[in-house]
Design a protein around this motif. Structure first.
Motif, PDB file in Angstrom:
ATOM      1  N   SER A 198       0.825  -1.209   0.000  1.00  0.00           N
ATOM      2  CA  SER A 198       0.000   0.000   0.000  1.00  0.00           C
ATOM      3  C   SER A 198       0.858   1.257   0.000  1.00  0.00           C
ATOM      4  N   ASN A 199       0.232   2.361  -0.419  1.00  0.00           N
ATOM      5  CA  ASN A 199       0.945   3.639  -0.465  1.00  0.00           C
ATOM      6  C   ASN A 199       1.209   4.201   0.918  1.00  0.00           C
ATOM      7  N   THR A 200       0.438   3.743   1.923  1.00  0.00           N
ATOM      8  CA  THR A 200       0.595   4.267   3.281  1.00  0.00           C
ATOM      9  C   THR A 200       1.705   3.580   4.060  1.00  0.00           C
ATOM     10  N   SER A 201       2.241   2.498   3.512  1.00  0.00           N
ATOM     11  CA  SER A 201       3.288   1.763   4.213  1.00  0.00           C
ATOM     12  C   SER A 201       4.596   2.548   4.200  1.00  0.00           C
ATOM     13  N   GLU A 202       5.263   2.577   5.364  1.00  0.00           N
ATOM     14  CA  GLU A 202       6.542   3.281   5.476  1.00  0.00           C
ATOM     15  C   GLU A 202       7.680   2.434   4.913  1.00  0.00           C
ATOM     16  N   THR A 203       7.457   1.159   4.730  1.00  0.00           N
ATOM     17  CA  THR A 203       8.488   0.256   4.232  1.00  0.00           C
ATOM     18  C   THR A 203       8.005  -0.413   2.960  1.00  0.00           C
ATOM     19  N   ASP A 204       8.837  -0.391   1.909  1.00  0.00           N
ATOM     20  CA  ASP A 204       8.413  -1.013   0.664  1.00  0.00           C
ATOM     21  C   ASP A 204       8.459  -2.534   0.797  1.00  0.00           C
ATOM     22  N   PHE A 205       7.769  -3.198  -0.116  1.00  0.00           N
ATOM     23  CA  PHE A 205       7.605  -4.642  -0.024  1.00  0.00           C
ATOM     24  C   PHE A 205       8.945  -5.360  -0.042  1.00  0.00           C
ATOM     25  N   GLU A 206       9.818  -5.016  -0.937  1.00  0.00           N
ATOM     26  CA  GLU A 206      11.087  -5.727  -1.067  1.00  0.00           C
ATOM     27  C   GLU A 206      11.916  -5.625   0.206  1.00  0.00           C
ATOM     28  N   THR A 207      11.901  -4.443   0.836  1.00  0.00           N
ATOM     29  CA  THR A 207      12.662  -4.265   2.075  1.00  0.00           C
ATOM     30  C   THR A 207      12.098  -5.157   3.179  1.00  0.00           C
ATOM     31  N   ARG A 208      10.787  -5.148   3.306  1.00  0.00           N
ATOM     32  CA  ARG A 208      10.155  -5.948   4.362  1.00  0.00           C
ATOM     33  C   ARG A 208      10.317  -7.448   4.092  1.00  0.00           C
ATOM     34  N   PHE A 209      10.141  -7.856   2.854  1.00  0.00           N
ATOM     35  CA  PHE A 209      10.282  -9.261   2.495  1.00  0.00           C
ATOM     36  C   PHE A 209      11.711  -9.742   2.761  1.00  0.00           C
ATOM     37  N   ASP A 210      12.674  -8.894   2.414  1.00  0.00           N
ATOM     38  CA  ASP A 210      14.073  -9.241   2.627  1.00  0.00           C
ATOM     39  C   ASP A 210      14.388  -9.325   4.121  1.00  0.00           C
ATOM     40  N   GLU A 211      13.756  -8.454   4.909  1.00  0.00           N
ATOM     41  CA  GLU A 211      13.966  -8.469   6.349  1.00  0.00           C
ATOM     42  C   GLU A 211      13.489  -9.788   6.952  1.00  0.00           C
ATOM     43  N   ILE A 212      12.337 -10.267   6.501  1.00  0.00           N
ATOM     44  CA  ILE A 212      11.798 -11.526   7.021  1.00  0.00           C
ATOM     45  C   ILE A 212      12.666 -12.703   6.593  1.00  0.00           C
ATOM     46  N   ARG A 213      13.086 -12.690   5.361  1.00  0.00           N
ATOM     47  CA  ARG A 213      13.878 -13.820   4.865  1.00  0.00           C
ATOM     48  C   ARG A 213      15.234 -13.928   5.551  1.00  0.00           C
ATOM     49  N   ASN A 214      15.827 -12.786   5.915  1.00  0.00           N
ATOM     50  CA  ASN A 214      17.205 -12.778   6.399  1.00  0.00           C
ATOM     51  C   ASN A 214      17.353 -12.607   7.910  1.00  0.00           C
ATOM     52  N   GLU A 272       2.927 -18.939  -2.635  1.00  0.00           N
ATOM     53  CA  GLU A 272       4.210 -18.647  -3.268  1.00  0.00           C
ATOM     54  C   GLU A 272       5.121 -17.851  -2.343  1.00  0.00           C
ATOM     55  N   LYS A 273       4.572 -16.862  -1.633  1.00  0.00           N
ATOM     56  CA  LYS A 273       5.385 -16.051  -0.722  1.00  0.00           C
ATOM     57  C   LYS A 273       5.907 -16.895   0.440  1.00  0.00           C
ATOM     58  N   LEU A 274       5.059 -17.741   0.975  1.00  0.00           N
ATOM     59  CA  LEU A 274       5.515 -18.608   2.064  1.00  0.00           C
ATOM     60  C   LEU A 274       6.605 -19.548   1.584  1.00  0.00           C
ATOM     61  N   PHE A 275       6.432 -20.085   0.392  1.00  0.00           N
ATOM     62  CA  PHE A 275       7.465 -20.973  -0.139  1.00  0.00           C
ATOM     63  C   PHE A 275       8.778 -20.230  -0.333  1.00  0.00           C
ATOM     64  N   GLN A 276       8.715 -19.018  -0.838  1.00  0.00           N
ATOM     65  CA  GLN A 276       9.942 -18.246  -1.053  1.00  0.00           C
ATOM     66  C   GLN A 276      10.675 -18.000   0.259  1.00  0.00           C
ATOM     67  N   ILE A 277       9.917 -17.689   1.311  1.00  0.00           N
ATOM     68  CA  ILE A 277      10.538 -17.488   2.625  1.00  0.00           C
ATOM     69  C   ILE A 277      11.152 -18.784   3.129  1.00  0.00           C
ATOM     70  N   ILE A 278      10.360 -19.860   3.086  1.00  0.00           N
ATOM     71  CA  ILE A 278      10.832 -21.168   3.554  1.00  0.00           C
ATOM     72  C   ILE A 278      12.056 -21.607   2.753  1.00  0.00           C
ATOM     73  N   ASN A 279      11.977 -21.500   1.447  1.00  0.00           N
ATOM     74  CA  ASN A 279      13.055 -21.985   0.593  1.00  0.00           C
ATOM     75  C   ASN A 279      14.341 -21.198   0.807  1.00  0.00           C
ATOM     76  N   TYR A 280      14.231 -19.875   0.945  1.00  0.00           N
ATOM     77  CA  TYR A 280      15.419 -19.036   1.155  1.00  0.00           C
ATOM     78  C   TYR A 280      16.101 -19.411   2.468  1.00  0.00           C
ATOM     79  N   ARG A 281      15.311 -19.538   3.515  1.00  0.00           N
ATOM     80  CA  ARG A 281      15.895 -19.858   4.816  1.00  0.00           C
ATOM     81  C   ARG A 281      16.385 -21.310   4.851  1.00  0.00           C
ATOM     82  N   TYR A 282      15.754 -22.166   4.064  1.00  0.00           N
ATOM     83  CA  TYR A 282      16.205 -23.556   3.967  1.00  0.00           C
ATOM     84  C   TYR A 282      17.577 -23.624   3.293  1.00  0.00           C
ATOM     85  N   ILE A 283      17.719 -22.935   2.179  1.00  0.00           N
ATOM     86  CA  ILE A 283      18.987 -22.943   1.441  1.00  0.00           C
ATOM     87  C   ILE A 283      20.116 -22.359   2.286  1.00  0.00           C
ATOM     88  N   ASN A 284      19.804 -21.279   3.012  1.00  0.00           N
ATOM     89  CA  ASN A 284      20.829 -20.597   3.811  1.00  0.00           C
ATOM     90  C   ASN A 284      20.909 -21.120   5.241  1.00  0.00           C
TER      91      ASN A 284
END
Length: 452
Positions: free
Chosen positions: A157-173, A193-205
């Motif tokens: 959303s436009n009201t979010s102070e954090t963009d999606f990529e930043t927040r998604f990267d924060e959760i993954r890492n 798909e989003k849950l898989f991306q999070i799971i898969n990233y943390r699984y690989i790393n």
């Protein structure tokens, strides 16, 4: 007072302890590094401020982790013995989960998957791990999966102070990610798909991850399930204790199971009806049914079908098996088939708090299922299909199941009967006894009475 050009602050500002012999209240001290060393001439935080800095960092981490409402969920406040009245296996599962959680919190390596029903303690243990990690300064995020997905959606959303990529990267890492209530999320393609991306990233790393879920492994999305089943990374722990907040849950889910209504029906008070003057063959059928029930109750394997007229004792034996297992700490689900279908239909209602899929999954995957009065259910196509799906799942998975029916098995849906005919899985017990109406005098007693 003029500024001290060599000081990071004005000399008239005191952020340290006024009586500190090292900084004199300034809050900073010059590094003791010698000329030529990287820290030569630099200012460092004074030791008198370390407690304040540590607290500020801890508060920042708590804000980041979403643990403010769960600060009281620690290892010290967890009760590994559960409440009074739990079975030995239930207590053992709590102790095992507690020990695994403590070990994980001490190493923060690999993944920990805590599985069990609502209120069994898995969220408390997950929060205890997160709280300990935060207290040690480990960046941590604790989120229920539905909230996690909402968090990501909001970042669009436009009201979010954090963009999606930043927040998604924060959760993954993040150093430690705790995903609570996994499996209850909206199963949209985007969410999966989003849950898989999070799971898969943390699984690989191989990033430290804790997951709690009340679902079964077979219900996870295939790609996610394959990663959660990796024994080299993931430690799976199943808690079989009932809802700690709801004592009624000792009989299984108090909404689903009706075992609590049959608490008086045990193996110890089952009557062989020897004093009713029944034919020896009928008494023998009761004795045979009782012995089979007793053996099955001690070690439920395969299917057991009790067939006989109303009131012959088949429901008593089925409930006795359930109560025996309950006493061992293995609460089953017992339900009359007509009532079960009513519960499933009720999930379609606008005020239902549970989905059909979730309720049906809990019933078909339960450790021991007792289905009473099979054959009297509404013969609608929907009802027949649901019962078949239930039977077929438990047949393929070879899950222990007790069934009572007042009709002959061959009179049932042929798809069900075909599974009951598998003698390697199912045993059918025919009880040839009339409806029980209470104790009556024996034939010999009546003859004696008439002779006076």
């Amino acid at each position: 007072m003029p500024k001290n050009k060599n000081s990071p602050l004005d000399s008239n500002i005191s952020i340290g302890k006024p009586d500190c012999p090292l900084c004199g209240g300034l809050g900073f001290v010059r590094s003791s590094a010698e000329f030529g060393e990287p820290d030569f001439g630099k200012y460092q935080i004074c030791s008198c401020r370390l407690e304040e800095i540590t607290k500020a960092n801890r508060d920042r981490l708590y804000h980041l982790s979403n643990l403010d409402a769960l600060k009281d969920k620690t290892f010290e406040t967890f009760k590994p013995h559960g409440r009074v009245g739990l079975g030995s296996q239930q207590i053992e599962s709590l102790k095992t989960a507690y020990n695994h959680a403590q070990h994980f919190a001490g190493s923060l390596k690999g993944w920990l998957l805590l599985m069990g029903r609502y209120g069994c303690g898995k969220t408390h243990l997950a929060a205890a791990i997160a709280n300990q990690a935060v207290s040690l300064g480990v960046p941590t995020i604790f989120l229920t999966v539905p909230d996690l997905l909402d968090w990501l959606r909001f970042s669009y959303s436009n009201t979010s102070e954090t963009d999606f990529e930043t927040r998604f990267d924060e959760i993954r890492n993040i150093s430690l990610l705790v995903m609570d209530d996994f499996g209850t999320q909206n199963a949209t393609p985007w969410a999966q798909e989003k849950l898989f991306q999070i799971i898969n990233y943390r699984y690989i790393n191989q990033l430290a991850t804790v997951i709690t879920s009340n679902a079964e492994m077979v219900d996870f999305e295939g790609r996610i399930a394959s990663r959660l089943m990796d024994p080299e990374l993931v430690t799976q722990v199943k808690i079989i204790a009932p809802d700690f907040r709801n004592p009624k849950d000792d009989f299984g889910d108090n909404v689903i199971s009706s075992l609590g209504l049959h608490w008086r029906q045990t193996l110890g008070n089952f009557s062989l009806r020897k004093d009713e003057g029944l034919p020896p063959s009928v008494v023998q059928s009761l004795k045979d049914a009782f012995e089979v029930a007793r053996e099955y109750a001690e070690d439920p394997k395969g299917w057991l079908v009790f067939s006989g007229p109303y009131g012959c004792g088949k429901t008593h034996l089925a409930a006795a098996i359930g109560n025996y297992q309950l006493g061992l700490g293995n609460p089953p689900i017992m339900k009359g088939v007509p009532d079960l279908l009513d519960h499933l239909r009720a999930t379609f209602g606008p005020n239902s708090s549970i989905s059909l899929d979730r309720l049906f999954t809990e019933i078909r995957t339960t450790r021991l299922l007792i289905l009473d009065d099979l054959g009297t259910q509404s013969a609608t196509p929907w009802a027949k299909e649901k019962i078949y799906q239930l039977f077929n799942y438990r047949y393929i998975a070879e899950l222990p199941t007790v069934i009572t029916t007042s009709g002959f098995p061959e009179e049932l849906d042929q798809r069900l009967f075909s599974r009951m005919q598998d003698e390697s899985l199912c045993k059918i017990i025919l009880i040839d006894a009339p409806s029980y109406r209470g104790r009556t005098k024996s034939v010999s007693s009546r003859k004696k009475t008439g002779s006076h």
